[in-house]
Scaffold this active site. Structure first.
Site, PDB file in Angstrom:
ATOM      1  N   SER A   8      44.133  26.812  45.735  1.00  0.00           N
ATOM      2  CA  SER A   8      44.494  26.253  44.552  1.00  0.00           C
ATOM      3  C   SER A   8      43.247  25.588  43.503  1.00  0.00           C
ATOM      4  CB  SER A   8      45.703  24.874  43.681  1.00  0.00           C
ATOM      5  OG  SER A   8      45.454  24.576  42.575  1.00  0.00           O
ATOM      6  N   HIS A  33      45.165  30.826  43.702  1.00  0.00           N
ATOM      7  CA  HIS A  33      45.853  29.882  42.398  1.00  0.00           C
ATOM      8  C   HIS A  33      45.884  29.039  41.484  1.00  0.00           C
ATOM      9  CE1 HIS A  33      50.336  28.518  41.423  1.00  0.00           C
ATOM     10  NE2 HIS A  33      49.551  27.252  41.149  1.00  0.00           N
ATOM     11  N   ASP A  35      45.548  26.718  37.926  1.00  0.00           N
ATOM     12  CA  ASP A  35      46.842  25.929  36.884  1.00  0.00           C
ATOM     13  C   ASP A  35      46.438  25.532  35.483  1.00  0.00           C
ATOM     14  OD1 ASP A  35      49.141  25.658  39.502  1.00  0.00           O
ATOM     15  OD2 ASP A  35      47.069  24.702  40.372  1.00  0.00           O
ATOM     16  N   MET A  37      47.171  24.356  32.754  1.00  0.00           N
ATOM     17  CA  MET A  37      47.521  22.631  31.897  1.00  0.00           C
ATOM     18  C   MET A  37      47.880  22.538  30.552  1.00  0.00           C
ATOM     19  SD  MET A  37      47.225  20.252  35.552  1.00  0.00           S
ATOM     20  CE  MET A  37      48.201  20.757  36.814  1.00  0.00           C
ATOM     21  N   HIS A  66      49.574  29.935  36.686  1.00  0.00           N
ATOM     22  CA  HIS A  66      50.727  29.262  36.864  1.00  0.00           C
ATOM     23  C   HIS A  66      50.359  28.578  35.446  1.00  0.00           C
ATOM     24  CE1 HIS A  66      52.867  25.440  38.718  1.00  0.00           C
ATOM     25  NE2 HIS A  66      53.538  26.007  37.602  1.00  0.00           N
ATOM     26  N   MET A  68      51.628  25.919  33.027  1.00  0.00           N
ATOM     27  CA  MET A  68      52.716  24.478  32.611  1.00  0.00           C
ATOM     28  C   MET A  68      52.520  24.829  31.633  1.00  0.00           C
ATOM     29  SD  MET A  68      51.370  22.944  36.492  1.00  0.00           S
ATOM     30  CE  MET A  68      50.070  24.347  36.946  1.00  0.00           C
ATOM     31  N   MET A 137      58.279  24.424  43.019  1.00  0.00           N
ATOM     32  CA  MET A 137      57.492  22.963  42.896  1.00  0.00           C
ATOM     33  C   MET A 137      57.674  21.842  43.342  1.00  0.00           C
ATOM     34  SD  MET A 137      55.147  23.289  40.594  1.00  0.00           S
ATOM     35  CE  MET A 137      54.118  22.585  40.765  1.00  0.00           C
ATOM     36  N   ASP A 175      54.557  24.984  45.856  1.00  0.00           N
ATOM     37  CA  ASP A 175      53.300  24.470  45.165  1.00  0.00           C
ATOM     38  C   ASP A 175      53.484  23.118  45.156  1.00  0.00           C
ATOM     39  OD1 ASP A 175      50.671  24.492  43.691  1.00  0.00           O
ATOM     40  OD2 ASP A 175      52.103  25.435  41.822  1.00  0.00           O
ATOM     41  N   GLY A 177      51.449  19.334  47.726  1.00  0.00           N
ATOM     42  CA  GLY A 177      51.753  18.560  48.490  1.00  0.00           C
ATOM     43  C   GLY A 177      52.043  19.543  50.273  1.00  0.00           C
TER      44      GLY A 177
HETATM   45  C1  DX5 Z   1      50.669  20.831  40.364  1.00  0.00           C
HETATM   46  C2  DX5 Z   1      49.352  22.311  40.221  1.00  0.00           C
HETATM   47  C3  DX5 Z   1      49.690  22.713  41.970  1.00  0.00           C
HETATM   48  C4  DX5 Z   1      48.136  21.706  42.844  1.00  0.00           C
HETATM   49  C5  DX5 Z   1      48.848  21.854  43.999  1.00  0.00           C
HETATM   50  O1  DX5 Z   1      51.119  20.860  39.508  1.00  0.00           O
HETATM   51  O2  DX5 Z   1      50.662  23.108  40.055  1.00  0.00           O
HETATM   52  O3  DX5 Z   1      49.079  23.919  42.080  1.00  0.00           O
HETATM   53  O4  DX5 Z   1      47.019  22.142  42.073  1.00  0.00           O
HETATM   54  O5  DX5 Z   1      48.441  20.842  44.258  1.00  0.00           O
HETATM   55  P1  DX5 Z   1      48.291  20.539  46.167  1.00  0.00           P
HETATM   56  O6  DX5 Z   1      48.085  21.212  46.966  1.00  0.00           O
HETATM   57  O7  DX5 Z   1      46.947  19.483  45.902  1.00  0.00           O
HETATM   58  O8  DX5 Z   1      49.356  19.171  45.623  1.00  0.00           O
HETATM   59 ZN    ZN Z   2      50.490  25.168  41.052  1.00  0.00          ZN
END
Ligand code: DX5
Ligand code: ZN
Length: 216
Positions: A8, A33, A35, A37, A66, A68, A137, A175, A177
């Site tokens: 990511s 990946h 993200d 937001m 992705h 959001m 998620m 996606d 943790g």
């Molecule tokens: C969270 C994102 C993830 C995030 C994952 O909202 O969608 O893609 O970057 O990061 P880690 O792997 O650190 O949880």
């Molecule tokens: Zn993501």
């Protein structure tokens, strides 16, 4: 086929973004990946098209984007134009999910749907045959580096069954943790794509960590 690993970019060092993109290019990673937001759908903002253009220019592997964001249909074509290979929208952000998915496919991208931790797999019954990817998620979206939610394992098993029952070709992406302690179990439960932010970029040797995440 072996599972896909998608580092990511959210956890990259943005002062050295080109360096981190080239590290991923040279690694065993399969996808980037990405993200996006908006501070509305999730309580955080990340980045937008200027960073997409940098990725489009330097990344040599598919961009898995992705979203959001609320009302994601507004930007389908703009993400196509800036190099997205897969575009994933949130189930919870779309009033007309079937239309959103068709728009993404008509624009020439793979279409994904993401579900928040509280959203049941059963709600995907009537869309699963139309999507190329389901992003499960495993944290509440908005931030990297959060703790993995254990209930995800049950969801992956239920989703795998739904995909088989409906003869869907959707990939299962996890996606949030994902770490060295849970990734093998996730793949054993049916995960096809592992997203990893903090586990990769927080390690002393990110390239080696990516290689380890590829091993079963
Ligand atoms: C969270 C994102 C993830 C995030 C994952 O909202 O969608 O893609 O970057 O990061 P880690 O792997 O650190 O949880
Ligand atoms: Zn993501």
């Amino acid at each position: 086929m072996s599972h896909i690993v998608a580092p990511s970019v959210l956890s990259a060092d943005f002062g050295n973004l080109q360096r981190d993109i080239e590290m991923i290019n040279a690694s065993d990673a399969d996808w980037f990946h990405v993200d996006i937001m908006d501070g509305m759908f999730v309580p955080n903002m990340s980045f937008g098209f200027p960073v997409m253009k940098v990725l489009q220019k330097h990344a040599k592997k598919p961009l898995d984007v992705h979203l959001m964001i609320v009302d994601p249909d507004r930007y389908t074509q703009a993400f196509r134009d800036t190099g997205a290979a897969t575009l994933t929208v949130h189930f919870e952000a779309c009033n007309h999910l079937h239309r959103s998915i068709q728009n993404i496919k008509n624009a020439g991208m793979n279409a994904g749907v993401a579900i928040n931790p509280h959203t049941s797999i059963q709600l995907l019954e009537d869309i699963i045959a139309d999507v190329d990817l389901v992003c499960v998620m495993s944290v509440n979206p908005g931030f990297g580096g959060q703790k993995f939610i254990e209930n995800t394992f049950h969801k992956v098993i239920a989703l795998k069954k739904l995909i088989e029952d409906k003869k869907s070709s959707a990939k299962i992406e996890i996606d949030g943790g994902v770490d060295m302690n849970n990734y093998k179990k996730l793949v054993a439960c049916g995960a096809d794509v592992l997203v990893a932010g903090n586990t990769v970029f927080g390690s002393t040797n990110p390239k080696e960590t990516i290689s380890q995440l590829k091993q079963i």
